[in-house]
Each structure stands twice: as structure tokens, then as C-alpha cells.
Design a protein around this motif. Structure first.
Motif, short mmCIF file in Angstrom:
data_model
loop_
_atom_site.label_atom_id
_atom_site.label_comp_id
_atom_site.label_asym_id
_atom_site.label_seq_id
_atom_site.Cartn_x
_atom_site.Cartn_y
_atom_site.Cartn_z
N VAL A 101 0.86 -1.20 0.00
CA VAL A 101 0.00 0.00 0.00
C VAL A 101 0.89 1.24 0.00
N HIS A 102 0.69 2.12 -0.97
CA HIS A 102 1.36 3.42 -1.00
C HIS A 102 0.36 4.45 -0.48
N THR A 103 0.70 5.11 0.61
CA THR A 103 -0.20 6.06 1.27
C THR A 103 0.39 7.45 1.23
N LEU A 104 -0.42 8.41 0.80
CA LEU A 104 -0.01 9.82 0.78
C LEU A 104 -0.82 10.58 1.81
N MET A 105 -0.13 11.32 2.67
CA MET A 105 -0.75 12.15 3.69
C MET A 105 -0.56 13.60 3.26
N LEU A 106 -1.65 14.25 2.85
CA LEU A 106 -1.56 15.60 2.29
C LEU A 106 -2.00 16.64 3.30
N GLY A 107 -1.65 17.90 3.03
CA GLY A 107 -1.95 19.00 3.93
C GLY A 107 -3.03 19.92 3.38
N SER A 108 -4.17 19.96 4.06
CA SER A 108 -5.24 20.87 3.67
C SER A 108 -4.96 22.31 4.09
N TYR A 109 -3.96 22.51 4.98
CA TYR A 109 -3.70 23.83 5.53
C TYR A 109 -2.29 24.32 5.22
N THR A 110 -1.79 23.91 4.09
CA THR A 110 -0.57 24.47 3.53
C THR A 110 -0.81 24.62 2.04
N ASP A 111 0.00 25.38 1.36
CA ASP A 111 -0.26 25.69 -0.05
C ASP A 111 -0.38 24.41 -0.88
N TYR A 112 -1.36 24.40 -1.79
CA TYR A 112 -1.59 23.22 -2.63
C TYR A 112 -1.87 23.58 -4.09
N ASP A 113 -1.70 24.84 -4.47
CA ASP A 113 -1.95 25.22 -5.86
C ASP A 113 -0.82 24.68 -6.75
N LYS A 114 -0.97 24.87 -8.05
CA LYS A 114 -0.05 24.27 -9.01
C LYS A 114 1.37 24.80 -8.92
N TYR A 115 1.56 25.89 -8.20
CA TYR A 115 2.89 26.47 -8.06
C TYR A 115 3.50 26.17 -6.69
N SER A 116 2.80 25.39 -5.88
CA SER A 116 3.24 25.14 -4.50
C SER A 116 4.22 23.98 -4.44
N ASP A 117 4.99 23.96 -3.36
CA ASP A 117 5.90 22.85 -3.11
C ASP A 117 5.13 21.54 -2.93
N GLN A 118 3.99 21.62 -2.24
CA GLN A 118 3.22 20.40 -2.00
C GLN A 118 2.73 19.80 -3.32
N TYR A 119 2.22 20.63 -4.21
CA TYR A 119 1.73 20.13 -5.50
C TYR A 119 2.84 19.46 -6.28
N ASN A 120 4.00 20.11 -6.35
CA ASN A 120 5.12 19.54 -7.10
C ASN A 120 5.64 18.26 -6.45
N TRP A 121 5.66 18.23 -5.12
CA TRP A 121 6.07 17.01 -4.43
C TRP A 121 5.08 15.88 -4.72
N LEU A 122 3.77 16.18 -4.66
CA LEU A 122 2.75 15.17 -4.92
C LEU A 122 2.90 14.59 -6.32
N LYS A 123 3.08 15.46 -7.29
CA LYS A 123 3.23 15.00 -8.66
C LYS A 123 4.45 14.09 -8.80
N ALA A 124 5.55 14.48 -8.19
CA ALA A 124 6.76 13.67 -8.26
C ALA A 124 6.58 12.35 -7.53
N ASP A 125 5.92 12.38 -6.38
CA ASP A 125 5.72 11.15 -5.61
C ASP A 125 4.84 10.17 -6.37
N LEU A 126 3.76 10.67 -6.96
CA LEU A 126 2.86 9.81 -7.71
C LEU A 126 3.54 9.21 -8.94
N SER A 127 4.42 9.98 -9.55
CA SER A 127 5.09 9.49 -10.76
C SER A 127 6.04 8.33 -10.46
N LYS A 128 6.43 8.17 -9.20
CA LYS A 128 7.35 7.10 -8.82
C LYS A 128 6.64 5.87 -8.27
N VAL A 129 5.32 5.91 -8.15
CA VAL A 129 4.58 4.78 -7.60
C VAL A 129 4.66 3.58 -8.55
#
Length: 439
Positions: free
Chosen positions: A252-280
Motif C-alpha cells: 500500500v502506498h499512502t499519501l498524507m496531504l496538507g489541507s492547511y498548507t499551499d496546494y496550488d499548481k505552483y506550490s511545493d506540495q503540488y510539485n512534491w505530490l506529482k513527483a511522488d505519484l510518478s514514482k509509484v
């Protein structure tokens, strides 16, 4: 052929059971609210380990966290596979923080391992008794997750924790709102003591909610208490923030995301999520699960629309990657959806489950919108917890257990199938590569 027939019979029985449960909930009379727990003063030696909890810290490693009131206490964990016989020792780090007149104790974080899978370990913190026990999760299916968000510190919380303790779970997932300290820092301490019996024996993986954001502009960082006390494996998963991270366990690959930190397409979280998903690697981890605090699919009157912006930014990424299940909290009730995407049912979308019903002091969110959306399957305003038993790479049994007069009642149960091997992933492979590789 025989196995298929057995599976069909099981599914039919579960369908009938669910239908019966749904009919029953219409007549269900909820018990009254319960009081906030009272924690009498219980002085301990300053070196005594308190608020012990464990979490993943990379492959085959566990982070042990505890608090002492003695600044000289060492950040050492001794551990082994038999009682009082510690074959291994690990040195960690410590931190502390101040919040106006409050000063935390010494908060220790020590990583132990590598550990064997599915093994009972005995350990102690800071070279002091008592001895604790830790059961590591299995490396293969089946594996069971206990899920409950918005816990707080009420008598309902205690009931939920008692029910979770009866569940033979391997990992606890908490989608935000832990202590409900709300700026009163001593409540972080009482919460740590409250959950210690469970959180010291199984990994507890958490993400932040709105009640963790104790922000005072200019004066105080909103998440200093949460980040100091509940360190998650963000560095191990390539994240730059403790507010979002990922981990893998038993397929199981589990991602724990933050609703209270930046999540738009220019945010660190968005770019990290995209990179993490691409390696699954879906062959290694056929199940893909996501947690965050504010639900995207919510037919309750409470907190309507609060997750829309995060959903608009991130749902295409989750859809492209073929996420199977999304858990959220925030709404103090339970709701399960069909597979959904872009606000409507979609066989290639994720199942969304709102489970912000752990026992918080604010009470339940009783009112739902009518008519019920076509994507919503089951909804009920009661306290409880969920259990996700993933049997193999394709099938998992999900059940939600309502707290009812101190006895857990299985109110909702369903077999879920992963998207692995489905046409969804093969059809979306081109889209997936495009979206997840875009700059």
C-alpha cells in the motif's frame, strides 16, 4: 469457478447486510453528547517517559517519540525481541518549544531499525522503565488499517479508542484534528497520555487539521506544537514539510496531504505530490490511498465547499494516478461515496470516505443536504471508527463501526476492489504520463 461462486455468495450476503444496516440507521436514536475527559494530576519522576508514540521512518524503520521533564534525559531507545533483553540501542535527537507562558518538556525522536516485519519488539525510552511493546506490520497482504479522525479528548474519544484497541489493526491512520488543544498547550500533553496505550504499540500516521493550526500572526508559527510533537517521515519521502509526506507498507502506498498548507499548481506540495505519484510502482504497491483533512465529496451541511480549491488543483493528479481510496475528516460524521471524479460518479475515480467522527468536543454534524447526491452511498452522523482490511492486491473489506452505548456496531460494510489490472489504469496510462510529467 468454485472460488468465483464463493465470492458471489459473500458479496450477496454483504449487500443484504448493508441494506439492512441502511434501513436501521433511519431509526437510530443517537446517544447524548458526552463530557470532556478530566485528567487528574499524576506527578511522575522528571525522567519518566511520557506520551510515547511510534510512526514509520522509512523502510523497516520506526520513529519512537516521547516526552520527559528532565532536560538531561538521553534520547536513547533500547529494544529487542524478548522482554527486558535489549539487544539493540539507538541514539536520537530532541527538541522543545515555548508558547507564551508554556514550555514543553524535552521531546525525543529516535529512529530504530532495521526491524523485522510482523514481529513483536520490546523497548524502553531514555534508559528508563516502563517497558513498551511494538508490533511491526507485515510485509505482505493481508494488512489492516484503523482509521479515525477528529479525535479530541472526550468520553466519546475514549469509547472510540477502546473499540480500536479491540481491532487487530497494524497501522492507525488519522486524517487531522488530534488533540483539540486550540492554543491550550497542556492539552497536547493530556492527549499524548490518552493515546499512549495504542500509539506506543502500533504506528500512528497523522496529518494536520484546522485544530492543529494554532497560528498567531507575526508571533507564533501555526504548527509549532504539531510539528514538534508528531514528526512524520517527510524527509524520508522527499518532502520539505512535515505537513505532507508518503509511506509504503505491505503493498500500500499512502499519501498524507496538507489541507492547511499551499496546494496550488505552483506550490511545493503540488510539485512534491506529482513527483511522488510518478514514482509509484503499482506492481509493488497495487493499492494507492490518500488522506487529508477537508473532504472534497461532502453532502453534509457542515463545511460545504471548503475543499473545493484543493480539489480543483489536486484531483486531476490523483485521478491520473488511479488513487483507490481517499479518507478525510473535518466533518463530524461519516459518509462513503461511490468511485467519483469531478463531482460525479466515475468508475475510474477514488472512493471518498469522510470519517471525522472520532469523538471531538464540538459534537456531531447532524444535517445533510437533500436530495442526497448520486455519488453518496452511505451517510450517518455518529461517532465511530473505520477498519480497512486489505486482503490481497485486488480486494479489501471496509467496515465502519458506530459507537453505540459503548459497544461497536458495524453499520456500513463493503468489499472494495483496487484499480490495479482494470481498464482504468490502462486507458489512463497515456494521460497519467502526460499529467504527472508536465513541468
Amino acid at each position: 469457478m468454485e472460488q468465483k461462486l464463493i465470492m458471489m455468495v459473500v458479496l450477496l450476503v454483504l449487500a443484504l447486510a448493508t441494506a439492512t444496516a441502511t434501513a436501521f440507521t433511519a431509526e437510530y436514536v443517537r446517544p447524548p453528547p458526552r463530557k470532556t475527559l478530566h485528567f487528574p494530576w499524576n506527578p511522575k519522576p522528571s525522567s519518566h517517559p511520557q506520551q510515547v508514540h511510534v510512526s514509520f521512518a522509512g523502510d523497516k524503520h520506526i520513529r519512537v517519540t516521547w516526552v520527559t521533564n528532565d532536560e538531561s534525559s538521553p534520547s536513547i531507545v533500547e529494544y529487542g525481541i524478548s522482554p527486558k533483553n535489549y539487544s539493540f540501542k539507538a541514539q536520537g535527537e530532541s527538541t522543545s518549544y515555548s508558547y507564551f507562558l508554556y514550555s514543553s518538556g524535552k521531546i525525543h525522536h529516535t529512529v530504530i531499525g532495521p526491524l523485522e516485519d510482523d514481529t513483536l519488539y520490546f523497548y524502553r525510552c531514555g534508559e528508563e522503565d516502563p517497558e513498551f511493546q511494538l508490533k511491526t506490520p507485515p510485509s505482505q497482504f493481508p494488512i489492516t488499517f484503523a482509521i479515525a479522525g477528529d479525535l479530541g479528548q472526550t468520553e466519546w474519544t475514549k469509547s472510540t479508542l477502546d473499540h480500536i484497541e479491540q481491532c487487530k489493526y497494524d497501522v492507525h491512520l488519522l486524517p487531522g484534528d488530534l488533540s483539540y488543544a486550540d492554543y491550550m498547550q497542556h492539552k497536547w500533553d493530556t492527549f499524548g497520555d490518552l493515546v499512549q496505550p495504542l500509539a506506543s504499540s502500533r504506528p500512528w500516521m497523522v496529518t494536520q487539521g484546522n485544530h492543529e493550526k494554532e497560528n498567531i500572526p507575526i508571533l507564533k508559527d501555526g504548527f509549532i506544537s504539531y510539528n514538534s510533537r508528531w514528526k512524520m517521515p517527510y524527509e524520508e519521502s522527499g518532502s520539505s514539510s512535515n505537513l505532507y509526506y508518503s509511506f509504503e507498507v505491505a503493498g500500500v502506498h499512502t499519501l498524507m496531504l496538507g489541507s492547511y498548507t499551499d496546494y496550488d499548481k505552483y506550490s511545493d506540495q503540488y510539485n512534491w505530490l506529482k513527483a511522488d505519484l510518478s514514482k509509484v510502482d503499482r506492481e509493488r504497491t497495487p493499492w494507492l490511498v490518500v488522506l487529508f483533512h477537508v473532504p472534497w465529496y461532502n453532502s453534509n451541511n457542515a463545511h460545504q465547499g471548503e475543499g473545493d480549491e484543493m480539489m480543483a488543483a489536486m484531483e486531476p493528479l490523483l485521478y491520473a494516478a488511479g488513487v483507490d481510496i481517499v479518507f478525510a475528516g473535518h466533518v463530524h460524521a461519516y459518509e462513503r461515496s461511490k468511485r467519483a471524479y469531478n463531482g460525479k460518479s466515475d468508475p475510474c475515480g477514488a472512493v471518498h470516505i469522510t470519517i471525522g467522527d472520532g469523538g471531538n468536543r464540538e459534537g456531531l454534524a447532524h444535517k445533510y443536504r437533500e436530495p442526497e447526491p448520486e455519488w453518496s452511498i452511505f451517510r450517518e452522523a455518529s461517532f465511530g471508527h473505520g477498519e480497512l482490511m486489505i486482503m490481497n492486491s485486488t480486494h479489501a473489506l471496509w467496515s465502519w463501526h458506530r459507537n453505540d452505548d459503548d459497544e461497536q456496531v458495524r453499520s456500513d460494510q463493503v468489499w472494495l476492489t483496487s484499480l490495479i489490472g482494470s481498464q482504468c489504469l490502462s486507458e489512463k496510462s497515456r494521460e497519467q504520463r502526460k499529467i504527472l510529467s508536465e513541468p
